[in-house]
Design a protein around this motif. Sequence first.
Motif, PDB file in Angstrom:
ATOM      1  N   ALA A  27       8.944  -7.676  10.257  1.00 18.70           N
ATOM      2  CA  ALA A  27       7.906  -8.488   9.904  1.00 18.70           C
ATOM      3  C   ALA A  27       6.646  -7.488  10.033  1.00 18.70           C
ATOM      4  O   ALA A  27       6.100  -7.416  11.042  1.00 18.70           O
ATOM      5  N   VAL A  28       5.985  -6.848   9.078  1.00 15.80           N
ATOM      6  CA  VAL A  28       4.900  -5.919   9.135  1.00 15.80           C
ATOM      7  C   VAL A  28       3.506  -6.580   8.736  1.00 15.80           C
ATOM      8  O   VAL A  28       3.560  -7.045   7.723  1.00 15.80           O
ATOM      9  N   HIS A  29       2.637  -6.558   9.671  1.00 16.69           N
ATOM     10  CA  HIS A  29       1.187  -6.983   9.240  1.00 16.69           C
ATOM     11  C   HIS A  29       0.218  -5.839   9.488  1.00 16.69           C
ATOM     12  O   HIS A  29       0.263  -5.097  10.239  1.00 16.69           O
ATOM     13  N   GLY A  30      -0.832  -5.825   8.422  1.00 16.70           N
ATOM     14  CA  GLY A  30      -1.541  -4.534   8.601  1.00 16.70           C
ATOM     15  C   GLY A  30      -2.867  -4.884   8.537  1.00 16.70           C
ATOM     16  O   GLY A  30      -3.326  -6.065   8.015  1.00 16.70           O
ATOM     17  N   ILE A  31      -3.864  -3.970   9.261  1.00 16.33           N
ATOM     18  CA  ILE A  31      -5.110  -4.151   9.331  1.00 16.33           C
ATOM     19  C   ILE A  31      -5.936  -2.803   9.022  1.00 16.33           C
ATOM     20  O   ILE A  31      -5.464  -1.563   9.589  1.00 16.33           O
ATOM     21  N   GLY A  32      -7.035  -2.705   8.453  1.00 14.40           N
ATOM     22  CA  GLY A  32      -7.873  -1.501   8.265  1.00 14.40           C
ATOM     23  C   GLY A  32      -8.565  -1.588   6.770  1.00 14.40           C
ATOM     24  O   GLY A  32      -9.045  -2.623   6.735  1.00 14.40           O
ATOM     25  N   HIS A  33      -8.861  -0.180   6.273  1.00 12.93           N
ATOM     26  CA  HIS A  33      -9.631  -0.235   5.137  1.00 12.93           C
ATOM     27  C   HIS A  33      -9.143  -0.281   3.950  1.00 12.93           C
ATOM     28  O   HIS A  33      -8.392   0.465   3.703  1.00 12.93           O
ATOM     29  N   GLY A  34      -9.539  -1.044   2.831  1.00 13.75           N
ATOM     30  CA  GLY A  34      -8.827  -0.992   1.613  1.00 13.75           C
ATOM     31  C   GLY A  34      -8.820  -2.429   0.827  1.00 13.75           C
ATOM     32  O   GLY A  34      -8.221  -3.324   1.618  1.00 13.75           O
ATOM     33  N   ALA A  35      -9.353  -2.494  -0.200  1.00 17.88           N
ATOM     34  CA  ALA A  35      -9.082  -3.956  -0.711  1.00 17.88           C
ATOM     35  C   ALA A  35      -7.664  -4.031  -1.619  1.00 17.88           C
ATOM     36  O   ALA A  35      -7.671  -3.759  -2.641  1.00 17.88           O
ATOM     37  N   LEU A  36      -6.792  -4.648  -0.414  1.00 14.65           N
ATOM     38  CA  LEU A  36      -5.555  -4.771  -1.349  1.00 14.65           C
ATOM     39  C   LEU A  36      -5.516  -6.206  -1.351  1.00 14.65           C
ATOM     40  O   LEU A  36      -5.628  -7.184  -0.413  1.00 14.65           O
ATOM     41  N   ASP A  37      -4.992  -6.786  -2.555  1.00  9.98           N
ATOM     42  CA  ASP A  37      -4.624  -8.314  -2.600  1.00  9.98           C
ATOM     43  C   ASP A  37      -3.275  -8.490  -1.982  1.00  9.98           C
ATOM     44  O   ASP A  37      -2.570  -7.524  -1.800  1.00  9.98           O
ATOM     45  N   ALA A  38      -3.040  -9.872  -1.962  1.00  5.60           N
ATOM     46  CA  ALA A  38      -1.718 -10.265  -1.650  1.00  5.60           C
ATOM     47  C   ALA A  38      -0.434  -9.533  -2.057  1.00  5.60           C
ATOM     48  O   ALA A  38       0.436  -9.164  -1.387  1.00  5.60           O
ATOM     49  N   VAL A  39      -0.432  -9.290  -3.353  1.00  5.83           N
ATOM     50  CA  VAL A  39       0.485  -8.724  -4.199  1.00  5.83           C
ATOM     51  C   VAL A  39       0.806  -7.242  -3.683  1.00  5.83           C
ATOM     52  O   VAL A  39       1.839  -6.770  -3.612  1.00  5.83           O
ATOM     53  N   GLN A  40      -0.471  -6.596  -3.792  1.00  8.77           N
ATOM     54  CA  GLN A  40      -0.565  -5.185  -3.648  1.00  8.77           C
ATOM     55  C   GLN A  40       0.171  -4.734  -2.155  1.00  8.77           C
ATOM     56  O   GLN A  40       0.951  -3.970  -1.730  1.00  8.77           O
ATOM     57  N   ALA A  41      -0.292  -5.779  -0.962  1.00  9.74           N
ATOM     58  CA  ALA A  41       0.097  -5.635   0.269  1.00  9.74           C
ATOM     59  C   ALA A  41       1.647  -5.854   0.252  1.00  9.74           C
ATOM     60  O   ALA A  41       2.314  -5.047   1.034  1.00  9.74           O
ATOM     61  N   ARG A  42       2.066  -6.967  -0.338  1.00  2.71           N
ATOM     62  CA  ARG A  42       3.678  -7.095  -0.206  1.00  2.71           C
ATOM     63  C   ARG A  42       4.373  -5.956  -1.036  1.00  2.71           C
ATOM     64  O   ARG A  42       5.436  -5.612  -0.454  1.00  2.71           O
ATOM     65  N   ASP A  43       3.678  -5.371  -2.039  1.00  5.32           N
ATOM     66  CA  ASP A  43       4.453  -4.139  -2.533  1.00  5.32           C
ATOM     67  C   ASP A  43       4.636  -3.042  -1.669  1.00  5.32           C
ATOM     68  O   ASP A  43       5.513  -2.090  -1.686  1.00  5.32           O
ATOM     69  N   LEU A  44       3.598  -2.960  -0.665  1.00  8.02           N
ATOM     70  CA  LEU A  44       3.863  -1.902   0.316  1.00  8.02           C
ATOM     71  C   LEU A  44       4.636  -2.295   1.492  1.00  8.02           C
ATOM     72  O   LEU A  44       5.010  -1.430   2.212  1.00  8.02           O
ATOM     73  N   GLY A  45       5.015  -3.508   1.534  1.00 10.46           N
ATOM     74  CA  GLY A  45       5.920  -3.911   2.688  1.00 10.46           C
ATOM     75  C   GLY A  45       5.381  -4.767   3.339  1.00 10.46           C
ATOM     76  O   GLY A  45       5.846  -5.008   4.586  1.00 10.46           O
TER      77      GLY A  45
END
Length: 310
Positions: A27-45
């Motif tokens: 289960a991977v959670h990310g923090i940093g810079h970039g306007a990702l919506d929930a769908v984009q974040a999930r697509d990245l994993g």
Amino acid sequence: MMTIWVTGANGFIGRHLVHELAGAGHAVHGIGHGALDAVQARDLGMQSWINGEIDAANLNALAAAHGAPTQLFHLAGGSSVGASIERPFEDFSRTVASTARLLEWLRGSAPDSAVIAASSAAVYGADHVGPIPESAALTPMSPYGQHKLMMEQLCRSYAQSFGIRCTIVRLFSVYGPNLRKQLLWDICSRLKAGEQPLTLGGTGDEIRDWTDVRDVARLLASFLEPSPQDTFRVVNGGSGRGTNVADIAAGLVRHWGGSAVVRHSGLGRPGDPASLLADDAILRQIGFDWRVPLERGLSDYVTWFKEQAS
């Protein structure tokens, strides 16, 4: 399955690392810079993404929503020697201040979480010939290298004083799909523009240890199991194979097709050592294998560049 946080998860190496970790079922959670919506974040994993500074408020929010991390990969920070020379305080803030805030939060809120932090061969500086062991003198030439060293020293301090387990991986010349800056991007951009002849800075004899980002993501993920005996350890994330800039340029031209002639100005750039090559003894000892040969990596990069540019 582990709960893993990745700072800088939306960056060049971060995206590849998230893909690697999520693919292994974590289960991977990310923090940093970039306007990702929930769908984009999930697509990245990523199961969740916070677009913002690495500070107590954001780290608390992530912990409240998903629990404390088992392991934390710290990839956030400055990523350019040139930018660090133009804007040194910004580079300091991104690399050193963010690390201090992160470690202080871990000390109070998640002291059992192990940290794997991406540092850089830039900490070694210019005075090295041949493979550089982790024990070599550290004489960085640029604010970028100085700040990576300060980041390492903070990790060492928190490991020694507070028992925060830290692994520092000093990365060398990481390249591969999605890298939109530095030498390979520059050369391909100019090949696309039809520049002739193609004149690069430096002599062409500068030696670098080139590693494909897909291998680097596997390498970072391999440190998920913390070292049982060491609270703090430093490992070179390089292959031990050096290739000069002229050969990299020739390889890109070959895979691009056409007949571009490459010349070198002979003028070095500030903060640019003549040779950065890893002593890879520790990686050989732990049995890590580099799977993407340079020739294939360059071919894949040219293919990716042409696809995204079309």
